[in-house]
Enzyme design. Sequence first.
Site, PDB file in Angstrom:
ATOM      1  N   GLU A 100      10.558   1.399 -82.452  1.00  0.00           N
ATOM      2  CA  GLU A 100      10.816   2.916 -83.140  1.00  0.00           C
ATOM      3  C   GLU A 100      10.560   2.644 -84.564  1.00  0.00           C
ATOM      4  OE1 GLU A 100      14.208   6.174 -83.556  1.00  0.00           O
ATOM      5  OE2 GLU A 100      14.387   4.573 -81.905  1.00  0.00           O
ATOM      6  N   ALA A 150      24.557   7.257 -86.470  1.00  0.00           N
ATOM      7  CA  ALA A 150      24.882   6.098 -85.677  1.00  0.00           C
ATOM      8  C   ALA A 150      24.605   4.967 -86.070  1.00  0.00           C
ATOM      9  CB  ALA A 150      24.725   6.145 -84.189  1.00  0.00           C
ATOM     10  N   SER A 151      23.345   4.782 -86.619  1.00  0.00           N
ATOM     11  CA  SER A 151      22.565   3.595 -87.006  1.00  0.00           C
ATOM     12  C   SER A 151      21.713   3.688 -88.272  1.00  0.00           C
ATOM     13  CB  SER A 151      21.312   3.221 -85.666  1.00  0.00           C
ATOM     14  OG  SER A 151      20.485   4.448 -85.655  1.00  0.00           O
ATOM     15  N   LEU A 152      21.400   2.396 -88.518  1.00  0.00           N
ATOM     16  CA  LEU A 152      20.757   2.228 -89.751  1.00  0.00           C
ATOM     17  C   LEU A 152      19.260   1.388 -89.696  1.00  0.00           C
ATOM     18  CD1 LEU A 152      20.716   1.802 -93.105  1.00  0.00           C
ATOM     19  CD2 LEU A 152      22.013  -0.090 -92.516  1.00  0.00           C
TER      20      LEU A 152
END
Length: 491
Positions: A100, A150-152
């Site tokens: 991704e 939620a994510s980095l």
Amino acid sequence: MRDHSSEPVVKKIKPGISTLAETPEKANEYMKPLLTFAAAYVPKAKHKETPLYIMCTAGMRLLPDKQQEAILKDLVRDIPLEYDFLFSESQAEVISGKQEGVYAWIGINFVLGRFDHVEEEDALISVTLSGQEEPMVRKRTVGILDMGGASLQIAYEVPSSISFSSPQQEEAAKSLLADFNLGCDVQHTKHVYRVYVNTFLGFGGNFARQRYEELVLNQTIAHNRLHSVQIGMNPEVPVLDPCLPMGLQEVVDKGRQAMHVRGQGDWRSCAEQLRPLLAGDNSSGSSLSNSYQASIDFANSEFFGFSEFYYCTDDVLRLGGPYQSSTFTRAAQDYCSLSWSVLLQRFHDKLYSPHADLHRVKYQCFKSAWMHQVLHEGFHFPKDYSSLHTVQLLYDREVQWTLGAILYKTRFLPLRDIQRESFHQSHSSWVHLSFVYNHYLFFGCILVVTLAIGLYLLRLRRIHHQPLQSAPLDLLWLEEVVPLPAQKEGS
């Protein structure tokens, strides 16, 4: 592509397909709005030769393998029954965070033209590829920073060879470095790239706030036990939170216990309290502090920050675009120091971006401090770094990882040809003029050739009649140059 109203031909649906974990037989029905939309824009005669890719991301990655397989199996079985797209089992998959990130990196660099041929005014880098003796000079690509709820994620090109301090570090780096070729085949090495990409679960803005609240709650409980006090257990003696606007009162409910907090609005103190969160926690396994990171040549680099990087700088601070740490820090401090009542009044007066909601106004102080810590303490960007741009749109459109995915999947069609096609489409009037002009030129050439053939045939006819008239002259010339034998009498 754009529709008749000049709007991008894009369709999104919510929630994600991972919500069908318990009802995988509904996966095909879930996809119908998207596929019907696509089928309407792809010419029907082209459906059978148009490949369809279904790539699932974070939500599906969190599901058990059996649930993932059940959803994909339903899609592979049912979609070909209703649509004629070129689609096989291998074209439906759950992609990794690394994939991704690479796709997002490809997408933005393609849109910015960083895969084009070099021009004189371009920023350049020297790239050393494995197996090549001489370094190659090409356009400098851009790195990306993306922080969701939620994510980095971070991704950038590593143009030079890498040395590792230990075998353990080398092993860790293997899963974070992607080597791929965007050229038309393996022999075309001008489009070979080495990209560092890393995803940190639990480091998005919302999850970081939850981890922070759990940290404060645990520290408060330990402090109360040690000193036999009841701080935070009732609204009269709240926990003072520097990461909330001044005067804002809130109850943090973590299931087993509730904690009363009151905002202090101290941005610098908030940033210091967030530093331990960079190490992550045991549950996620992610850590900004201890994770391997390929070196960045900050003197010759450029980055674009998306999602929370843009929201933090622009939604209420109105500083989206070129990022400057000192300007951002001052604006964030000023915002935090205002009382909750003032911020609330400004929100109701619509002084902030239309995208800013109450959640943004409430947690902007925390999220701006978290973004700053991630950027400068986690990823070690210098405080005077001036080549970061926080953006939501590029050239008036969202740049999604899906664009990079389709470019990568069709990488054996050279990128330069795709770009040439894009150029022609964006200059349709010029192409039309050129087309008409070429037709006139073509007919002119035919006319010239026809006249030339006619003149040639005419000349042939004249030459055919000419020997009969000039025979005596030819004989005279021959007699003068080469004496002819005497003719016999009576002959």
